[in-house]
Design a protein around this motif. Sequence first.
Motif, PDB file in Angstrom:
ATOM      1  N   ALA A 188       0.831  -1.198   0.000  1.00 39.09           N
ATOM      2  CA  ALA A 188       0.000   0.000   0.000  1.00 39.09           C
ATOM      3  C   ALA A 188       0.872   1.257   0.000  1.00 39.09           C
ATOM      4  O   ALA A 188       0.626   2.219  -0.734  1.00 39.09           O
ATOM      5  CB  ALA A 188      -0.920  -0.011   1.213  1.00 39.09           C
ATOM      6  N   GLU A 189       1.922   1.236   0.820  1.00 37.65           N
ATOM      7  CA  GLU A 189       2.782   2.402   1.002  1.00 37.65           C
ATOM      8  C   GLU A 189       3.593   2.722  -0.251  1.00 37.65           C
ATOM      9  O   GLU A 189       3.734   3.877  -0.643  1.00 37.65           O
ATOM     10  CB  GLU A 189       3.736   2.051   2.154  1.00 37.65           C
ATOM     11  N   ARG A 190       4.091   1.690  -0.902  1.00 37.00           N
ATOM     12  CA  ARG A 190       5.007   1.903  -2.034  1.00 37.00           C
ATOM     13  C   ARG A 190       4.325   1.752  -3.394  1.00 37.00           C
ATOM     14  O   ARG A 190       4.987   1.840  -4.430  1.00 37.00           O
ATOM     15  CB  ARG A 190       6.162   0.907  -1.937  1.00 37.00           C
ATOM     16  N   GLY A 191       3.026   1.468  -3.407  1.00 39.32           N
ATOM     17  CA  GLY A 191       2.336   1.312  -4.689  1.00 39.32           C
ATOM     18  C   GLY A 191       2.751   0.058  -5.427  1.00 39.32           C
ATOM     19  O   GLY A 191       3.176   0.126  -6.583  1.00 39.32           O
ATOM     20  N   VAL A 203       2.689  -3.360  -7.535  1.00 42.76           N
ATOM     21  CA  VAL A 203       1.926  -3.635  -8.760  1.00 42.76           C
ATOM     22  C   VAL A 203       1.976  -5.127  -9.123  1.00 42.76           C
ATOM     23  O   VAL A 203       2.844  -5.874  -8.667  1.00 42.76           O
ATOM     24  CB  VAL A 203       2.468  -2.817  -9.953  1.00 42.76           C
ATOM     25  N   LYS A 219       3.710  -9.317  -5.501  1.00 41.57           N
ATOM     26  CA  LYS A 219       3.667  -7.919  -5.941  1.00 41.57           C
ATOM     27  C   LYS A 219       5.087  -7.399  -6.121  1.00 41.57           C
ATOM     28  O   LYS A 219       6.027  -7.870  -5.472  1.00 41.57           O
ATOM     29  CB  LYS A 219       2.962  -7.033  -4.900  1.00 41.57           C
ATOM     30  N   LEU A 231       7.407  -3.845  -6.041  1.00 42.12           N
ATOM     31  CA  LEU A 231       7.463  -2.437  -5.643  1.00 42.12           C
ATOM     32  C   LEU A 231       8.349  -1.701  -6.643  1.00 42.12           C
ATOM     33  O   LEU A 231       9.526  -2.032  -6.783  1.00 42.12           O
ATOM     34  CB  LEU A 231       8.043  -2.305  -4.231  1.00 42.12           C
ATOM     35  N   ARG A 270      12.049   3.765  -6.723  1.00 40.16           N
ATOM     36  CA  ARG A 270      11.757   5.171  -6.408  1.00 40.16           C
ATOM     37  C   ARG A 270      12.385   6.053  -7.489  1.00 40.16           C
ATOM     38  O   ARG A 270      13.394   5.682  -8.100  1.00 40.16           O
ATOM     39  CB  ARG A 270      12.339   5.549  -5.046  1.00 40.16           C
ATOM     40  N   ARG A 288       6.357  -3.541 -15.510  1.00 41.61           N
ATOM     41  CA  ARG A 288       5.672  -2.411 -14.877  1.00 41.61           C
ATOM     42  C   ARG A 288       6.658  -1.300 -14.513  1.00 41.61           C
ATOM     43  O   ARG A 288       6.435  -0.552 -13.562  1.00 41.61           O
ATOM     44  CB  ARG A 288       4.883  -2.852 -13.637  1.00 41.61           C
TER      45      ARG A 288
END
Lengths: 258, 294
Positions: free
Chosen positions: A193-196, A198, A211, A213, A216, B196
């Motif tokens: 949730a914090e790092r988005g 995918v 998932k 991450l 950045r 992604r």
Amino acid sequence: MTALPPEPKVKLGLVIDLDTCVGCHACVIACKGWNTQGTNAPLSDQDPYGDASGTFLNRIHSFQVTPERPGGAAGLPQTVHFPKSCLHCDDAPCVTVCPTGASFKRAEDGIVLVNENDCMGCGLCAWACPYGAREVDEAAGIMKKCTLCVDRIHDETRPEEERQPACVRTCPAGARHFGDVADPDSAVSRLVAERGGVDLMPEQGTRPVNKYLPPRVKDTLQGADIAGEEDVLAPFLAPVTEEPGGFLGWLDRALDRL
Amino acid sequence: MHPAPSVILFSTLSGAGFGLLFFLGIGAPDVIGWVAFVFYVIAYMLAVGGLFSAFFHLKNKRNAWKAYREWRTSWLSREMWAAVAALLVMALYAALQVFAGLRVAPVGWLGAALSLLTVFTTSMIYAQLRAVPRWNQPATPATYIVAALAGGALLAGQVTPALWLLALLAATVCFHWWSGDCRLAHSGTTAETATRLNGRVTLWERPHTGDNYLTREMVFRIARKHVVKLRVIALTLMSVLPIAVLLIGGPHHIPAALAVLSHLIGVGVQRWLFFAEAEHVVGLYYGAHQRRDA
């Protein structure tokens, strides 16, 4: 049964931090080691000291990414190391295609496994997987895949901190996280949730549990403009021959002459 | 995808074999006794020979019998059921026809339907795979079924249906090529959705220095530069030449044999292309199928 179970309450999986991964391949080696020395048949290599052509359940690809900056200018290319193993999909296409029932998804924790006693080595599940998570072991003739170290994570005789997949336990950068992705309060879910975090290839409709991450945004350096020829010597560096030899070479030339 | 000779041989031969069984099942040609026997020997040799060749494709053959289990979800399992059912029903029909001189039409119709169903289940093994966009289209089962019917009509000596079906096959295959060429783009799967990552993504380094099962099996790239020529060769041998031979030579044994031979080789080339041209999306993780401008 190769029908998929109802939505599992617990979805064990990995959350992989592409910002932190340094591409050291320690997880690849830990995975190969655990799955070769454990209770299952070893992950074979046909030519272990020659070409690296054997079976791996976890591989690291490295990509060059050229970020597109606002305004259309391309940023400087970056290297991203990209570990990839089975994503233990909710809609796992590899499970439903299996004719023998060797492939299955566990209802209790969502792990996708292969029953090696039932596999006939047709390879259809590997075709069905868009991620390349399944590889036939050429020595055993059966399909192998990431088990999420099912023989470690539920092993009550191990100390608590050892009950993690070998790749997670070994990662020196802390780029791999293991936990219940279905529980919104778990550490991995909070990280996603914090790092988005995918899903990979969402358009394939597989609904992966694992998932990723994204890295950045690091810097805003612009690439220098290069004008003209890349190098005056470039034409001399063309490959001497790209023609195949033997029968294929003959076929190639014959088709060219047509 | 890697064009494995065993699988190409299987789908070419068994397709034609089940096509012939379809025509024998509907009573075209209406034959009994020894003539029927020869027809059935040819049909069973093609159909069973093809299945046998597919069996050799398995890497753990002693578990092959377990493939009957998962017909609820698996097209490969359904194919096995359909093939066994078609071969058994047609064997009963053939035995009555050859040894008792009896044609029990309903059994034949059932056998004919099961024979076509077998070809359909084979095609669905490929057509169901979203990870191979070129195969994941309704034109894939259409191509397989029309090819089986055209080959079956040729083998059954049904000249007029064969002419029409061969022409239809050419059209279907051309459509499959044309729509297949943009399937990967339409699937929306790219190196960017595979990773992604934000920006333009190119492969910098493969996971290992050697090839592996995935690259050998699914990241097949050869002779794409010859694609147009191979398509013309496939079309000529599969449809154009047999049509010409049938129109000029008429319904005689030698022209028919030539037409069948040319047709089967043509379908073989078409099936080779069916595999060799098919892009598996896992190739995106290995630097394949990149956009030209990337």
